[in-house]
Design an enzyme around this catalytic site. Structure first.
Site, PDB file in Angstrom:
ATOM      1  N   ARG A 219      11.289  -6.255   4.872  1.00  0.00           N
ATOM      2  CA  ARG A 219      11.075  -4.810   4.715  1.00  0.00           C
ATOM      3  C   ARG A 219      11.968  -4.011   5.655  1.00  0.00           C
ATOM      4  O   ARG A 219      12.179  -4.384   6.803  1.00  0.00           O
ATOM      5  CB  ARG A 219       9.608  -4.499   5.021  1.00  0.00           C
ATOM      6  CG  ARG A 219       9.293  -3.033   4.876  1.00  0.00           C
ATOM      7  CD  ARG A 219       7.844  -2.840   4.651  1.00  0.00           C
ATOM      8  NE  ARG A 219       7.111  -2.767   5.908  1.00  0.00           N
ATOM      9  CZ  ARG A 219       5.842  -2.392   5.978  1.00  0.00           C
ATOM     10  NH1 ARG A 219       5.182  -2.105   4.883  1.00  0.00           N
ATOM     11  NH2 ARG A 219       5.242  -2.340   7.137  1.00  0.00           N
TER      12      ARG A 219
ATOM     13  N   ARG B 187      11.040  -2.214  11.335  1.00  0.00           N
ATOM     14  CA  ARG B 187      10.025  -1.769  12.295  1.00  0.00           C
ATOM     15  C   ARG B 187       9.767  -2.873  13.308  1.00  0.00           C
ATOM     16  O   ARG B 187       9.703  -4.042  12.940  1.00  0.00           O
ATOM     17  CB  ARG B 187       8.714  -1.470  11.551  1.00  0.00           C
ATOM     18  CG  ARG B 187       8.669  -0.094  10.965  1.00  0.00           C
ATOM     19  CD  ARG B 187       7.501   0.073  10.007  1.00  0.00           C
ATOM     20  NE  ARG B 187       6.228  -0.439  10.527  1.00  0.00           N
ATOM     21  CZ  ARG B 187       5.083  -0.352   9.856  1.00  0.00           C
ATOM     22  NH1 ARG B 187       5.047   0.224   8.676  1.00  0.00           N
ATOM     23  NH2 ARG B 187       3.968  -0.834  10.367  1.00  0.00           N
TER      24      ARG B 187
ATOM     25  N   LYS C 152       0.842  -1.214   0.000  1.00  0.00           N
ATOM     26  CA  LYS C 152       0.000   0.000   0.000  1.00  0.00           C
ATOM     27  C   LYS C 152       0.874   1.259   0.000  1.00  0.00           C
ATOM     28  O   LYS C 152       0.613   2.198  -0.727  1.00  0.00           O
ATOM     29  CB  LYS C 152      -0.928   0.040   1.222  1.00  0.00           C
ATOM     30  CG  LYS C 152      -1.892  -1.138   1.312  1.00  0.00           C
ATOM     31  CD  LYS C 152      -2.931  -0.922   2.394  1.00  0.00           C
ATOM     32  CE  LYS C 152      -2.363  -0.877   3.803  1.00  0.00           C
ATOM     33  NZ  LYS C 152      -1.760  -2.141   4.263  1.00  0.00           N
TER      34      LYS C 152
ATOM     35  N   ARG D  10      -0.936  -8.849  13.194  1.00  0.00           N
ATOM     36  CA  ARG D  10      -1.475  -7.798  12.325  1.00  0.00           C
ATOM     37  C   ARG D  10      -2.307  -8.404  11.196  1.00  0.00           C
ATOM     38  O   ARG D  10      -3.340  -7.851  10.818  1.00  0.00           O
ATOM     39  CB  ARG D  10      -0.337  -6.946  11.750  1.00  0.00           C
ATOM     40  CG  ARG D  10       0.281  -6.034  12.808  1.00  0.00           C
ATOM     41  CD  ARG D  10       1.595  -5.448  12.366  1.00  0.00           C
ATOM     42  NE  ARG D  10       1.464  -4.532  11.252  1.00  0.00           N
ATOM     43  CZ  ARG D  10       2.438  -4.290  10.369  1.00  0.00           C
ATOM     44  NH1 ARG D  10       3.599  -4.890  10.477  1.00  0.00           N
ATOM     45  NH2 ARG D  10       2.234  -3.439   9.399  1.00  0.00           N
TER      46      ARG D  10
ATOM     47  N   ARG E 232      -9.826   1.307   8.899  1.00  0.00           N
ATOM     48  CA  ARG E 232      -9.338  -0.033   9.202  1.00  0.00           C
ATOM     49  C   ARG E 232     -10.479  -0.907   9.704  1.00  0.00           C
ATOM     50  O   ARG E 232     -10.287  -2.078   9.952  1.00  0.00           O
ATOM     51  CB  ARG E 232      -8.363   0.146  10.310  1.00  0.00           C
ATOM     52  CG  ARG E 232      -6.982  -0.400  10.427  1.00  0.00           C
ATOM     53  CD  ARG E 232      -6.151  -0.803   9.340  1.00  0.00           C
ATOM     54  NE  ARG E 232      -4.882  -1.282   9.816  1.00  0.00           N
ATOM     55  CZ  ARG E 232      -3.731  -0.637   9.646  1.00  0.00           C
ATOM     56  NH1 ARG E 232      -3.690   0.502   9.015  1.00  0.00           N
ATOM     57  NH2 ARG E 232      -2.627  -1.174  10.111  1.00  0.00           N
TER      58      ARG E 232
HETATM   59  P1  AMP Z   1       0.367   0.436   9.452  1.00  0.00           P
HETATM   60  O1  AMP Z   1       1.668   1.122   9.216  1.00  0.00           O
HETATM   61  O2  AMP Z   1      -0.749   1.012   8.621  1.00  0.00           O
HETATM   62  O3  AMP Z   1       0.456  -1.057   9.325  1.00  0.00           O
HETATM   63  O4  AMP Z   1      -0.045   0.768  10.963  1.00  0.00           O
HETATM   64  C1  AMP Z   1       0.763   0.398  12.056  1.00  0.00           C
HETATM   65  C2  AMP Z   1      -0.076   0.281  13.324  1.00  0.00           C
HETATM   66  O5  AMP Z   1      -0.698   1.544  13.627  1.00  0.00           O
HETATM   67  C3  AMP Z   1      -1.228  -0.704  13.238  1.00  0.00           C
HETATM   68  O6  AMP Z   1      -0.804  -2.025  13.491  1.00  0.00           O
HETATM   69  C4  AMP Z   1      -2.163  -0.159  14.321  1.00  0.00           C
HETATM   70  O7  AMP Z   1      -1.688  -0.480  15.615  1.00  0.00           O
HETATM   71  C5  AMP Z   1      -2.013   1.346  14.150  1.00  0.00           C
HETATM   72  N1  AMP Z   1      -3.004   1.892  13.194  1.00  0.00           N
HETATM   73  C6  AMP Z   1      -2.762   2.434  11.975  1.00  0.00           C
HETATM   74  N2  AMP Z   1      -3.899   2.856  11.388  1.00  0.00           N
HETATM   75  C7  AMP Z   1      -4.900   2.598  12.251  1.00  0.00           C
HETATM   76  C8  AMP Z   1      -6.313   2.790  12.234  1.00  0.00           C
HETATM   77  N3  AMP Z   1      -6.934   3.349  11.193  1.00  0.00           N
HETATM   78  N4  AMP Z   1      -7.020   2.393  13.320  1.00  0.00           N
HETATM   79  C9  AMP Z   1      -6.425   1.823  14.380  1.00  0.00           C
HETATM   80  N5  AMP Z   1      -5.102   1.584  14.462  1.00  0.00           N
HETATM   81  C10 AMP Z   1      -4.327   1.970  13.421  1.00  0.00           C
END
Ligand code: AMP
Length: 224
Positions: A130, A163, A16, A174, A91
């Site tokens: 990554r 990360r 993404k 996740r 999400r």
């Molecule tokens: P990502 O980089 O998008 O995978 O986000 C990393 C982490 O941030 C996720 O595993 C969640 O803990 C938190 N997170 C990101 N976006 C959201 C969202 N829209 N709602 C809730 N938690 C989020």
């Protein structure tokens, strides 16, 4: 020109972020990635970051009230007047409802929800290799997209790191959270005629060509 209000959906590891980077260049749209925003907040140790950290470390979603206001302000801001790309939001269905309500209040609507579909095994393979740059979340992959100089970001020279939530146990969590909480959005947007699907197991260039063609058509249809 008509506005492009876009969300990108897909499991962690679908690409993404990579696709969003290209989209933003092609269409000159502001890009709001909630993961990116939250990680910056954790680094700054802001109130938001302190509240979000424990959920993120576990691979769980942070509570809606922490993230919804952040997005509301961005979408309602002057920078997003001609459109935006949201990555990582919504999400879950409650967040999609909030987004619809915010846009409705502004007399706008979503242009498309773009699903980058990728099987779990492929997502796992990608996430484990990554690397992100310590300063600005620029993305690399040790095998598929290495930097010119090992361990160093091509764009700003900062160190490349893994990360914490890309470590295998958290990645599994996740992906499970994605299947439980986020996949209902596929039907949600499908029912509203907004879903566009892309095969995320293809090469990123093929995916971005498909995205570009789909959005060009969308714009054209909108202007007719
Ligand atoms: P990502 O980089 O998008 O995978 O986000 C990393 C982490 O941030 C996720 O595993 C969640 O803990 C938190 N997170 C990101 N976006 C959201 C969202 N829209 N709602 C809730 N938690 C989020």
């Amino acid at each position: 020109m008509s506005e492009l209000n876009l969300v990108i959906l897909g499991p962690p590891g679908a690409g993404k972020g990579t696709q969003a980077e290209r989209l933003v260049e092609d269409f000159d749209l502001p890009y709001y990635a909630t993961g990116h925003i939250l990680r910056a907040a954790v680094k700054e140790r802001s109130e938001l970051g302190q509240k979000a950290q424990e959920y993120m470390e576990r691979g769980d979603l942070v509570p809606d009230e922490l993230i919804v206001e952040v997005i509301r302000q961005r979408v309602d801001g002057p920078e997003a007047a001609d459109g935006f790309v949201l990555d990582g939001f919504p999400r879950k269905v409650t967040q999609a409802d909030v987004l619809a309500e915010v846009l409705d209040g502004l007399g706008r609507r979503l242009s498309a929800a773009m699903l980058i579909d990728t099987p779990d095994e492929e997502a796992l393979r990608r996430l484990s290799g990554r690397r992100v740059c310590a300063d600005d979340d620029h993305l690399y992959h040790v095998e598929f997209d290495p930097p010119r100089e090992e361990g160093k970001c091509d764009q700003d020279g900062s160190a490349l790191i893994q990360r914490d939530d890309d470590k295998p146990e958290t990645v599994k969590r996740r992906l499970a959270v994605y299947h439980e909480e986020t996949t209902p959005l596929i039907d949600y947007y499908g029912e509203r005629g907004l879903l566009r699907r892309f095969d995320g197991s293809r090469h990123p260039k093929e995916v971005s060509d498909h995205v570009r063609a789909t959005l060009a058509t969308l714009r054209l249809e909108d202007e007719l």
